[in-house]
Scaffold this active site. Structure first.
Site, PDB file in Angstrom:
ATOM      1  N   SER A  62       0.840  -1.371   0.014  1.00  0.00           N
ATOM      2  CA  SER A  62      -0.201  -0.010   0.052  1.00  0.00           C
ATOM      3  C   SER A  62       0.752   1.281  -0.053  1.00  0.00           C
ATOM      4  CB  SER A  62      -0.685  -0.049   1.313  1.00  0.00           C
ATOM      5  OG  SER A  62      -1.420   1.319   1.419  1.00  0.00           O
ATOM      6  N   HIS A  66      -1.113  -1.125  -4.287  1.00  0.00           N
ATOM      7  CA  HIS A  66      -2.317  -1.108  -3.813  1.00  0.00           C
ATOM      8  C   HIS A  66      -2.488   0.669  -3.622  1.00  0.00           C
ATOM      9  CE1 HIS A  66      -5.860  -2.021  -1.338  1.00  0.00           C
ATOM     10  NE2 HIS A  66      -5.408  -1.390  -0.401  1.00  0.00           N
ATOM     11  N   ASP A 105      -5.092   3.623  -1.965  1.00  0.00           N
ATOM     12  CA  ASP A 105      -5.926   3.834  -1.137  1.00  0.00           C
ATOM     13  C   ASP A 105      -6.704   5.027  -1.213  1.00  0.00           C
ATOM     14  OD1 ASP A 105      -5.997   1.521   0.587  1.00  0.00           O
ATOM     15  OD2 ASP A 105      -4.125   1.839   1.368  1.00  0.00           O
ATOM     16  N   MET A 124      -9.532   7.861  -0.257  1.00  0.00           N
ATOM     17  CA  MET A 124     -10.384   7.874   0.838  1.00  0.00           C
ATOM     18  C   MET A 124     -10.903   9.388   0.713  1.00  0.00           C
ATOM     19  SD  MET A 124      -8.075   6.557   4.085  1.00  0.00           S
ATOM     20  CE  MET A 124      -7.148   4.995   3.889  1.00  0.00           C
ATOM     21  N   HIS A 172      -8.495   0.611  -3.956  1.00  0.00           N
ATOM     22  CA  HIS A 172      -9.322   0.520  -3.055  1.00  0.00           C
ATOM     23  C   HIS A 172      -9.949   1.694  -2.778  1.00  0.00           C
ATOM     24  CE1 HIS A 172      -9.633  -0.761   1.541  1.00  0.00           C
ATOM     25  NE2 HIS A 172     -10.760  -0.707   1.045  1.00  0.00           N
ATOM     26  N   MET A 189     -12.539   3.814  -0.647  1.00  0.00           N
ATOM     27  CA  MET A 189     -13.198   3.953   0.655  1.00  0.00           C
ATOM     28  C   MET A 189     -13.750   5.322   0.602  1.00  0.00           C
ATOM     29  SD  MET A 189      -9.946   2.691   2.992  1.00  0.00           S
ATOM     30  CE  MET A 189      -8.955   2.962   1.480  1.00  0.00           C
ATOM     31  N   MET A 237     -11.095  -6.522   4.811  1.00  0.00           N
ATOM     32  CA  MET A 237     -10.301  -5.704   5.666  1.00  0.00           C
ATOM     33  C   MET A 237     -10.130  -6.401   7.131  1.00  0.00           C
ATOM     34  SD  MET A 237      -9.707  -3.005   4.202  1.00  0.00           S
ATOM     35  CE  MET A 237      -9.037  -2.105   5.374  1.00  0.00           C
ATOM     36  N   ASP A 271      -6.366  -6.888   3.870  1.00  0.00           N
ATOM     37  CA  ASP A 271      -5.814  -5.633   4.020  1.00  0.00           C
ATOM     38  C   ASP A 271      -5.865  -5.236   5.349  1.00  0.00           C
ATOM     39  OD1 ASP A 271      -5.105  -2.805   3.577  1.00  0.00           O
ATOM     40  OD2 ASP A 271      -6.537  -2.567   2.316  1.00  0.00           O
TER      41      ASP A 271
END
Ligand code: DX5
Ligand code: ZN
Length: 213
Positions: free
Chosen positions: A6, A31, A33, A35, A64, A66, A135, A173
């Protein structure tokens, strides 16, 4: 075991170098992330920065999400041609429709479960996705402690996957390290995400990735 470091734990002042380092260090996926400050209490990066990541990466991106309003974010990131886009089942009223949209864009769809969400919540989506991400921390931050109940959950999910779509991968993850990775492998996990373990390993990135593999 496939390894998806990540980049949340990278040094964003030298982001392209840190992306190249994991690709040269033997990772399988990068990866990313994303958000939005609504679905999770943190805000990270958008398409401008992820475009720089995509340019530096020699491995497929594993985005990913979120976020609230998944479909909007799929449209934002699709032009970067990621390998996977994953979205949270807890935040999607029409998961089938979104999965079809992601696939029609030429991207592998994946679905994410928070630590409290049972694997049965996605049983009737398994035939339509390429990966399920479990998760093992509450999403929002790197460097959190691994929640061990994910191991039992991965075993239950693996049984459902064998029945419905044996090609579907299981990814885990959050808080993954060289101590818990073995139990994950035995539970049927195919891919681990690791941020702080990879980027903060005292012996360097390639040693960390090799340890997980
Ligand atoms: C948490 C993120 C993870 C996190 C992993 O919301 O989805 O990808 O950055 O970092 P570590 O491995 O440090 O828990
Ligand atoms: Zn993640």
């Amino acid at each position: 075991m496939l390894v998806a470091p990540s980049i949340l734990s990278a040094d964003f002042g030298h982001l392209s170098d840190d992306v190249k380092a994991i690709c040269e260090g033997g990772c399988d996926l990068v990866h990313v992330d994303v958000m939005d400050g609504h679905f999770v209490p943190n805000l990270t990066i958008g398409p401008v920065v992820v475009e720089a990541v995509a340019k530096a990466a020699t491995k497929p991106l594993d985005i990913h999400l979120m976020v609230e309003n998944n479909s909007f974010f799929v449209d934002l990131f699709a032009p970067l041609k990621p390998g996977y886009i994953s979205f949270h089942i807890e935040e999607e009223k029409h998961p089938h429709r979104l999965i079809q949209k992601i696939r029609a864009l030429g991207i592998k769809p994946a679905i994410v479960l928070n630590p409290h969400t049972p694997p049965e919540a996605v049983e009737f989506l398994l035939e339509d996705v390429d990966m399920v991400l479990l998760m093992s921390v509450n999403p929002g931050f790197g460097g959190q402690k691994f929640i061990p109940s994910v191991i039992e959950k991965a075993k239950r999910l693996k049984a459902l996957i064998e029945k419905r779509n044996p090609d579907c991968l299981i990814e885990v993850d959050g808080g993954v390290n060289d101590e818990n990775v073995k139990a994950l492998a035995y539970a049927g996990v195919d891919v681990v995400v690791a941020g702080s373990f990879v980027y903060k390993h005292p012996k360097g990135i390639s040693t960390a990735i090799a340890a997980l593999k």
